[in-house]
Write an enzyme that holds these catalytic residues in place. Structure first.
Site, PDB file in Angstrom:
ATOM      1  N   CYS A 247      37.840  31.413  20.437  1.00 15.26           N
ATOM      2  CA  CYS A 247      39.391  31.147  20.315  1.00 15.26           C
ATOM      3  C   CYS A 247      39.186  29.581  19.688  1.00 15.26           C
ATOM      4  CB  CYS A 247      39.745  30.767  22.093  1.00 15.26           C
ATOM      5  SG  CYS A 247      40.692  30.250  22.180  1.00 15.26           S
ATOM      6  N   HIS A 332      39.816  35.852  24.152  1.00 19.40           N
ATOM      7  CA  HIS A 332      38.943  35.787  25.024  1.00 19.40           C
ATOM      8  C   HIS A 332      37.504  37.478  25.793  1.00 19.40           C
ATOM      9  CE1 HIS A 332      39.739  31.861  25.448  1.00 19.40           C
ATOM     10  NE2 HIS A 332      40.665  31.488  24.716  1.00 19.40           N
ATOM     11  N   GLU A 334      35.598  37.468  26.838  1.00 16.65           N
ATOM     12  CA  GLU A 334      34.741  36.777  28.484  1.00 16.65           C
ATOM     13  C   GLU A 334      35.754  37.926  29.378  1.00 16.65           C
ATOM     14  OE1 GLU A 334      37.045  33.584  27.871  1.00 16.65           O
ATOM     15  OE2 GLU A 334      35.959  34.307  26.900  1.00 16.65           O
TER      16      GLU A 334
END
Length: 357
Positions: A247, A332, A334
């Protein structure tokens, strides 16, 4: 108690006050996720912004504190269509309204959030005020709303000091520009010692730690504002240490390589954004939260190649750098909250580290 949302263009909406009973001016963004409101509230990338949830019912599974992405709420305010007063979940510890009050976050319910999303899609990013005060003359507060800018937010969300949050045979330096908790969790799961370093940490200090890899985290705000950080990343590039950017980290690396960024009309915020891997042709569903992207025309093909592209608007979502152990993505991996399609990118990072060793 009644509450009001006033947009910088003069539009106003009446609803019900939720959370803290205080006034806030911020940038407005809409998020299309159906769940994950706690992860959104505690994502430091939302610093300076209030979030409009387009899904009509928010708070239905309450608040599970274990799911927080950071120790604080960084979102400025919350705007929902309907707030559930009861959290139906065996893990819930409190309802969402109580959580907002405890963290002094104002909000408003009972407004047409899908209409608000359409307004932002048509007019572009707007500032707004959430207030419990009824202004008879809205024009008197419009200058204050229009003047608001999201500035110097990385400094507000980064760690205060260098600290280690795990142990392992190999070490990763995690530059904290507003890092979500699950980024570190993915590294720990792969056996790494994670050393969290504040955003202002000099590159030479990190290089001297003899780390095996560096992760540039997500974070809020305009990446071009972070000139000192960009200067330090240029030094990290020269070290030859494998680097993975997520990001804001992705954007800062691009700026350090001489590329440019630009602001999207209304940004990407949600857990349902398709991205295409241009190397193998696979499409993944990703979690995203950003208002800025790398300007495609500024990319020097001799330095980097486009790795991922957004299927919806063809903006840049990932880069691989030639002859350098550096990979970055705009979304993202994660995946908190969101689909886990791209978790494998942490394994790609691990592979870079092992190849260098």
């Amino acid at each position: 108690m009644k509450a009001y949302l006033i947009l910088e263009n003069g539009d106003s909406f009446e609803g019900i006050s939720i959370g803290a009973k205080r006034e806030v001016v911020s940038e407005l963004v809409f998020n299309t996720s159906m769940s994950g409101y706690l992860e959104i509230l505690t994502d430091p990338s939302y610093a300076g912004q209030s979030v409009i949830m387009t899904y009509p019912l928010i708070g239905n599974y309450g608040v599970c504190l274990e799911d927080q992405e950071s120790s604080s709420v960084f979102t400025e305010g919350l705007i929902v269509s309907e707030l559930s007063r009861i959290g139906s979940n065996f893990r819930t510890e409190m309802d969402l309204d109580t959580y907002l009050k405890l963290n002094d976050i104002p909000g408003i319910a009972g407004v047409d959030t899908r209409h608000l999303a359409k307004v932002i899609r048509q007019k572009g990013c707007l500032n707004g005020m959430i207030t419990t005060q009824k202004y008879e003359n809205i024009q008197e507060v419009l200058p204050q709303i229009k003047a608001y800018k999201v500035e110097h937010v990385v400094e507000k969300v980064t760690s205060d000091s260098i600290h280690t949050i795990s142990s392992g045979n190999k070490k990763i330096a995690l530059y904290d520009f507003g890092a979500k908790r699950n980024i570190a969790e993915h590294l720990i799961k792969r056996g790494y010692e994670v050393i969290v370093v504040p955003a202002s940490t000099p590159a030479k200090k990190v290089i001297a730690m003899n780390v095996d890899g560096i992760l540039l985290s997500n974070g809020p705000g305009d990446p071009s504002e972070c000139t000192e950080i960009i200067g330090e990343i240029k030094q990290l590039i020269k070290s030859g240490i494998p680097i993975f950017g997520i990001c804001l980290g992705h954007q800062l690396m691009a700026l350090a390589q001489g590329f440019k960024t630009e602001k999207l009309k209304y940004g990407h915020h949600g857990a349902n954004h398709p991205v295409k891997n241009l190397i193998n042709g696979h499409v993944y569903i990703s979690t995203q939260n950003h208002n800025y992207v790398i300007k495609e025309s500024s990319i020097d093909a001799s330095i980097a190649k486009v790795w991922f592209m957004n299927v919806n608007d063809q903006t840049i979502e990932g880069l691989k750098y030639h002859g350098q152990p550096i990979q970055t993505v705009q979304f993202h991996p994660e995946a908190c909250a969101g689909p886990q399609d791209t978790e494998f990118l942490f394994d790609e990072f691990t592979k870079m580290i092992e190849e260098r060793r």
